[in-house]
Scaffold this active site. Structure first.
Site, PDB file in Angstrom:
ATOM      1  CG  HIS A   1      -0.184   0.248   2.558  1.00 40.82           C
ATOM      2  ND1 HIS A   1       0.536  -0.718   3.268  1.00 40.82           N
ATOM      3  CD2 HIS A   1      -0.002   1.512   3.116  1.00 40.82           C
ATOM      4  CE1 HIS A   1       1.013  -0.091   4.195  1.00 40.82           C
ATOM      5  NE2 HIS A   1       0.700   1.078   4.083  1.00 40.82           N
TER       6      HIS A   1
HETATM    7  C1  UD1 Z   1      -1.771   5.220   6.276  1.00 40.58           C
HETATM    8  C2  UD1 Z   1      -0.588   5.609   6.909  1.00 40.58           C
HETATM    9  C3  UD1 Z   1       0.668   4.510   6.853  1.00 40.58           C
HETATM   10  C4  UD1 Z   1       0.070   3.324   7.113  1.00 40.58           C
HETATM   11  C5  UD1 Z   1      -1.163   3.146   6.438  1.00 40.58           C
HETATM   12  C6  UD1 Z   1      -1.764   1.591   6.925  1.00 40.58           C
HETATM   13  C7  UD1 Z   1       0.075   8.161   6.863  1.00 40.58           C
HETATM   14  C8  UD1 Z   1       0.929   9.196   6.241  1.00 40.58           C
HETATM   15  N1  UD1 Z   1       0.015   6.922   6.313  1.00 40.58           N
HETATM   16  O1  UD1 Z   1      -1.712   5.329   4.823  1.00 40.58           O
HETATM   17  O2  UD1 Z   1       1.689   4.979   7.581  1.00 40.58           O
HETATM   18  O3  UD1 Z   1       1.048   2.179   6.926  1.00 40.58           O
HETATM   19  O4  UD1 Z   1      -2.146   4.097   6.942  1.00 40.58           O
HETATM   20  O5  UD1 Z   1      -2.879   1.429   6.164  1.00 40.58           O
HETATM   21  O6  UD1 Z   1      -0.563   8.354   7.611  1.00 40.58           O
HETATM   22  N2  UD1 Z   1      -9.151   4.949   2.166  1.00 40.58           N
HETATM   23  C9  UD1 Z   1     -10.233   4.349   1.970  1.00 40.58           C
HETATM   24  N3  UD1 Z   1     -10.770   4.082   3.079  1.00 40.58           N
HETATM   25  C10 UD1 Z   1     -10.259   4.014   4.437  1.00 40.58           C
HETATM   26  C11 UD1 Z   1      -8.944   4.575   4.378  1.00 40.58           C
HETATM   27  C12 UD1 Z   1      -8.386   5.078   3.026  1.00 40.58           C
HETATM   28  O7  UD1 Z   1     -10.774   4.208   0.873  1.00 40.58           O
HETATM   29  O8  UD1 Z   1     -10.679   3.550   5.328  1.00 40.58           O
HETATM   30  C13 UD1 Z   1      -8.356   5.379   0.803  1.00 40.58           C
HETATM   31  C14 UD1 Z   1      -8.630   6.697   0.350  1.00 40.58           C
HETATM   32  O9  UD1 Z   1      -8.677   6.830  -1.069  1.00 40.58           O
HETATM   33  C15 UD1 Z   1      -7.248   7.519   0.984  1.00 40.58           C
HETATM   34  C16 UD1 Z   1      -6.116   6.462   0.658  1.00 40.58           C
HETATM   35  O10 UD1 Z   1      -6.822   5.310   0.908  1.00 40.58           O
HETATM   36  O11 UD1 Z   1      -6.956   8.735   0.205  1.00 40.58           O
HETATM   37  C17 UD1 Z   1      -5.208   6.771   1.642  1.00 40.58           C
HETATM   38  O12 UD1 Z   1      -5.476   6.747   2.930  1.00 40.58           O
HETATM   39  P1  UD1 Z   1      -4.374   7.490   4.100  1.00 40.58           P
HETATM   40  O13 UD1 Z   1      -5.070   7.089   5.356  1.00 40.58           O
HETATM   41  O14 UD1 Z   1      -4.299   8.694   3.348  1.00 40.58           O
HETATM   42  O15 UD1 Z   1      -3.076   6.706   3.838  1.00 40.58           O
HETATM   43  P2  UD1 Z   1      -2.688   5.182   3.759  1.00 40.58           P
HETATM   44  O16 UD1 Z   1      -2.238   4.841   2.514  1.00 40.58           O
HETATM   45  O17 UD1 Z   1      -3.840   4.376   4.435  1.00 40.58           O
END
Ligand code: UD1
Length: 364
Positions: free
Chosen positions: A207
């Site tokens: 991811h």
């Molecule tokens: C975040 C953490 C990362 C961790 C990861 C675990 C930061 C900078 N990154 O990354 O360190 O390893 O979580 O999963 O804090 N999304 C959904 N549903 C959700 C959550 C996310 O659809 O419940 C999608 C959205 O499009 C979002 C993208 O995933 O924009 C990224 O989510 P985000 O929380 O920004 O970062 P992660 O890649 O999950």
């Protein structure tokens, strides 16, 4: 009188870190844990299912910040958490890990002179391109108590000039979660539901933006996974970020059709660990899974140029790899050409107890 502590929960990897602490604090008569969920992860299978699995109650507060750019997400958490802190300040705020919410809550609390304790302090990848590295450095610089999972964490902090009195080596809380849930993990049937044979499949979780956000890199990743899946079946529980990018870059159908590859939704903690414990190997770019595979003595191929968890390389079963090197490392595992790991010091399932003892002794 019972002292109130905020436990900050935000994203999937945080939930297993706060669960053992929540349960240990609830059992102590001198402290009361209050769960603050920032809402960074919000899908049911990225959040609620983990609360259910880990026996956590619904959060006392949910800031519901959702997704956004780094500044949007960090700023939104700060603004929302500051309001809660001003209404009812806790004795201290406990943050875990290195996600954007970790640094945001630390900043909001410290600016109101509320003490902050950081669990999983001191880890460093030395990679400034990694957003989590910035979160780790800033959180550690201003937190009052730094609880480290391994002694490299202590060394890193001391090199940065941190007063040794602020640091306590407590061990790795992820092992507490595994031990709390061991019976349920061992009773899961995820593997048989996916028609996989014991020790004859790989689990893949990817991811990181550096692996999945750029089309060219994602194409090479898909090719390396397809090639690896000709050697051993692979199951891929897809993170929403990865799923979104595979769809946007029109790679999903190709991956889904590849022989030996099974794609699933994100899997909750107990079922996921049940799948990992019987795997022949794991391919990942996660932080926590590098540690869990070391704990379970399962070969782990980490598709990153560096790791903030070097103890998994020196003492555990982890190997860093370039995407192009993946099929070769899969061959090594299948030929039995992989080092046997040993258990790092204090990865013993008793970290939550040490955290609470440390907190109590520091409060006098
Ligand atoms: C975040 C953490 C990362 C961790 C990861 C675990 C930061 C900078 N990154 O990354 O360190 O390893 O979580 O999963 O804090 N999304 C959904 N549903 C959700 C959550 C996310 O659809 O419940 C999608 C959205 O499009 C979002 C993208 O995933 O924009 C990224 O989510 P985000 O929380 O920004 O970062 P992660 O890649 O999950």
């Amino acid at each position: 009188m019972s002292l109130v502590f905020h436990l900050i929960a935000a994203a999937r990897p945080n939930f297993m870190k706060i669960a053992p602490l929540y349960h240990a604090m609830s059992a102590a008569d001198w402290c009361t844990p209050i769960i603050v969920h920032t809402g960074q992860h919000y899908d049911a299978n990225m959040s609620d299912s983990f609360f259910d699995d880990l026996g956590l109650p619904a959060p006392n507060f949910n800031l519901e910040v959702g997704s956004g750019t780094h500044a949007e997400q960090t700023g939104a958490v700060m603004i929302a958490y500051e309001k809660i802190l001003m209404e009812a300040p806790p004795c201290a705020t406990i943050v875990v890990g290195d996600v954007n919410s970790t640094v945001a809550c630390t900043l909001a609390a410290k600016k109101l002179c509320i003490p902050v304790c950081h669990l999983e302090a001191g880890l460093r990848s030395r990679d400034p391109q990694m957003p989590e590295e910035i979160n780790r450095i800033v959180t550690d610089a201003i937190s009052d108590i730094l609880w480290t999972p391994s002694l490299d964490g202590n060394e890193n902090l001391l090199k940065e000039g941190v007063d040794p009195d602020r640091i306590t080596f407590v061990g790795n809380i992820m092992m507490d979660s595994y031990e709390l849930m061991r019976t349920q993990i061992e009773a899961t049937t995820t593997r048989t539901e996916l028609n996989l044979e014991k020790n004859m499949y790989g689990v893949v979780t990817l991811h990181r933006p550096s692996n999945v956000d750029t089309k060219e890199i994602l194409v090479s990743l898909v090719d390396a996974l397809k090639s690896s899946a000709t050697k051993i079946p692979l199951v891929l529980p897809l993170h929403p970020r990865t799923r979104k990018n595979l769809i946007n870059y029109h790679l999903m159908d190709d991956l889904r059709a590849a022989p030996g590859i099974q794609i699933t939704e994100p899997i909750n903690y107990i079922r996921f660990m049940g799948l990992v414990r019987e795997a022949a190997l794991v391919i990942t770019d996660s932080g926590g899974i590098q540690e869990e595979t070391t704990y379970l003595d399962i070969p782990c191929i980490t598709l990153r140029p560096n790791t903030e968890r070097p103890i998994t390389l020196t003492e555990g079963t982890n190997q860093l790899a370039k995407i192009s090197e993946l099929p070769g490392y899969v061959d090594d595992v299948l030929m039995g050409n992989w080092r046997k790991g040993s258990l790092p010091n204090l990865w013993d399932g008793r970290t939550a107890g040490r955290v609470i003892e440390d907190l109590k002794s520091r409060l006098g």
